[in-house]
Design an enzyme around this catalytic site. Structure first.
Site, mmCIF file in Angstrom:
data_model
loop_
_atom_site.group_PDB
_atom_site.id
_atom_site.type_symbol
_atom_site.label_atom_id
_atom_site.label_comp_id
_atom_site.label_asym_id
_atom_site.label_seq_id
_atom_site.Cartn_x
_atom_site.Cartn_y
_atom_site.Cartn_z
ATOM 1 N N MET A 92 0.802 -1.229 0.000
ATOM 2 C CA MET A 92 0.000 0.000 0.000
ATOM 3 C C MET A 92 0.836 1.281 0.000
ATOM 4 O O MET A 92 0.425 2.292 0.567
ATOM 5 C CB MET A 92 -0.955 -0.005 1.207
ATOM 6 C CG MET A 92 -1.911 -1.189 1.242
ATOM 7 S SD MET A 92 -2.882 -1.371 -0.275
ATOM 8 C CE MET A 92 -4.039 -0.033 -0.024
ATOM 9 N N LEU A 95 5.171 3.921 -5.288
ATOM 10 C CA LEU A 95 6.605 3.719 -5.529
ATOM 11 C C LEU A 95 7.139 4.804 -6.469
ATOM 12 O O LEU A 95 6.518 5.107 -7.495
ATOM 13 C CB LEU A 95 6.837 2.333 -6.125
ATOM 14 C CG LEU A 95 6.524 1.180 -5.167
ATOM 15 C CD1 LEU A 95 6.386 -0.136 -5.928
ATOM 16 C CD2 LEU A 95 7.583 1.062 -4.076
ATOM 17 N N ASN A 109 2.034 -6.151 -10.498
ATOM 18 C CA ASN A 109 1.033 -5.753 -9.496
ATOM 19 C C ASN A 109 -0.312 -6.356 -9.882
ATOM 20 O O ASN A 109 -0.555 -6.638 -11.054
ATOM 21 C CB ASN A 109 0.916 -4.221 -9.485
ATOM 22 C CG ASN A 109 -0.078 -3.718 -8.459
ATOM 23 O OD1 ASN A 109 -0.075 -4.156 -7.305
ATOM 24 N ND2 ASN A 109 -0.945 -2.810 -8.862
ATOM 25 N N HIS A 111 -4.459 -5.486 -9.597
ATOM 26 C CA HIS A 111 -5.411 -4.403 -9.319
ATOM 27 C C HIS A 111 -6.820 -4.964 -9.476
ATOM 28 O O HIS A 111 -7.096 -5.681 -10.445
ATOM 29 C CB HIS A 111 -5.170 -3.249 -10.305
ATOM 30 C CG HIS A 111 -6.069 -2.083 -10.070
ATOM 31 N ND1 HIS A 111 -5.859 -1.182 -9.046
ATOM 32 C CD2 HIS A 111 -7.209 -1.681 -10.684
ATOM 33 C CE1 HIS A 111 -6.822 -0.265 -9.066
ATOM 34 N NE2 HIS A 111 -7.651 -0.549 -10.049
ATOM 35 N N ASP A 147 -1.259 2.154 -12.114
ATOM 36 C CA ASP A 147 -2.229 1.212 -12.694
ATOM 37 C C ASP A 147 -2.261 1.271 -14.221
ATOM 38 O O ASP A 147 -3.326 1.137 -14.834
ATOM 39 C CB ASP A 147 -3.642 1.483 -12.134
ATOM 40 C CG ASP A 147 -3.698 1.315 -10.623
ATOM 41 O OD1 ASP A 147 -2.937 0.496 -10.084
ATOM 42 O OD2 ASP A 147 -4.511 2.006 -9.986
ATOM 43 N N GLU A 176 -8.680 -13.267 -7.854
ATOM 44 C CA GLU A 176 -7.274 -12.838 -7.793
ATOM 45 C C GLU A 176 -6.372 -14.005 -7.399
ATOM 46 O O GLU A 176 -5.246 -14.137 -7.901
ATOM 47 C CB GLU A 176 -7.104 -11.706 -6.759
ATOM 48 C CG GLU A 176 -7.733 -10.395 -7.170
ATOM 49 C CD GLU A 176 -7.543 -9.311 -6.124
ATOM 50 O OE1 GLU A 176 -6.520 -9.317 -5.423
ATOM 51 O OE2 GLU A 176 -8.434 -8.449 -5.998
HETATM 52 C C1 GRF Z 1 -6.306 -7.068 -3.169
HETATM 53 O O1 GRF Z 1 -7.626 -6.627 -3.289
HETATM 54 C C2 GRF Z 1 -5.509 -6.541 -4.319
HETATM 55 O O2 GRF Z 1 -6.239 -6.415 -5.492
HETATM 56 C C3 GRF Z 1 -5.110 -5.182 -3.858
HETATM 57 O O3 GRF Z 1 -4.896 -5.325 -2.471
HETATM 58 C C4 GRF Z 1 -5.618 -6.437 -1.976
HETATM 59 C C5 GRF Z 1 -4.626 -7.350 -1.308
HETATM 60 O O4 GRF Z 1 -5.202 -8.339 -0.510
HETATM 61 N N1 GRF Z 1 -3.961 -4.734 -4.597
HETATM 62 P P1 GRF Z 1 -4.264 -9.416 0.222
HETATM 63 O O5 GRF Z 1 -3.342 -8.665 1.170
HETATM 64 O O6 GRF Z 1 -3.514 -10.154 -0.839
HETATM 65 O O7 GRF Z 1 -5.214 -10.289 0.982
#
Ligand code: GRF
Length: 195
Positions: A92, A95, A109, A111, A147, A176
């Site tokens: 978070m 960079l 990354n 998103h 992004d 994801e």
């Molecule tokens: C995910 O929603 C990802 O898309 C975003 O941050 C969140 C990370 O979740 N970049 P985690 O820490 O992998 O559980």
């Protein structure tokens, strides 16, 4: 088979990190997850790394006078470990160009939208407010503009009637966990989709 030495950068829960760790247990997986760095000392992802026997390091951004100094320390640690690929998984911090340039084509990354739609933050609320019917997630190379880097892989996720930001975010996160290990494998094996 020589595997790509990979670091995962996190700030929190690390569920994507876990998905990648689990996928990387497969002997033929082309990436070796050797290092986890968190900028938050209390990130649960650090526990996940330790349980998996992976070196876990805290580089707390609050300990540094500048963003450049913080990022230089992460680069120093990764280079000392011989890291070849860097995976941002819920990391978070924005960079700087120096870091992004240093790891150019080696930094990816995830998103939680179908980029280039819905860059930035508050993605789930914005999608619901706009009445979007198909959401999703994107793995992309990181470039200085947020992004915006070349897309490696995407997955669609339906938006259902009555969805809230919370319910939608959970459905996307499940996707994801499949997409990120697959995209990392593509990059690590130097393949691209369609080839
Ligand atoms: C995910 O929603 C990802 O898309 C975003 O941050 C969140 C990370 O979740 N970049 P985690 O820490 O992998 O559980």
């Amino acid at each position: 088979m020589s595997k790509m030495k990979t670091a995962v950068l996190i700030s929190g829960n690390g569920s994507n990190l876990q998905a990648i760790i689990d996928a990387a247990r497969e002997p033929s997986y082309p990436a070796d997850i050797c290092l986890v760095i968190s900028n938050k000392p209390d990130a649960y992802g650090l526990e996940r790394a330790k349980k998996a026997g992976i070196k876990a390091v805290v580089v707390n951004h609050k300990d540094f006078d500048s963003r450049d100094a913080f990022e230089a320390e992460m680069t120093r640690i990764m280079e000392a470990e011989g890291i070849e690929l860097v995976v941002l998984a819920g990391f978070m911090r924005i960079l700087n160009d120096t870091f992004v340039g240093h790891w150019s084509h080696k930094l990816i990354n995830i998103h939680p939208s179908l980029l280039p739609a819905f860059k930035g933050t508050n993605v789930y609320e914005r999608m619901i407010n706009e009445g979007v019917k198909i959401a999703g997630c994107t793995v992309h190379f990181v470039v200085p503009e947020m992004d915006s880097g070349p897309i490696i892989a995407q997955a669609e996720v339906p938006v259902l009637d009555g969805d809230t930001a919370d319910s939608l975010s959970k459905r996307i996160l499940v996707e994801e966990h499949t997409l990120y290990p697959r995209a990392l494998a593509l990059v690590a094996s130097k393949q691209t989709l369609g080839q």
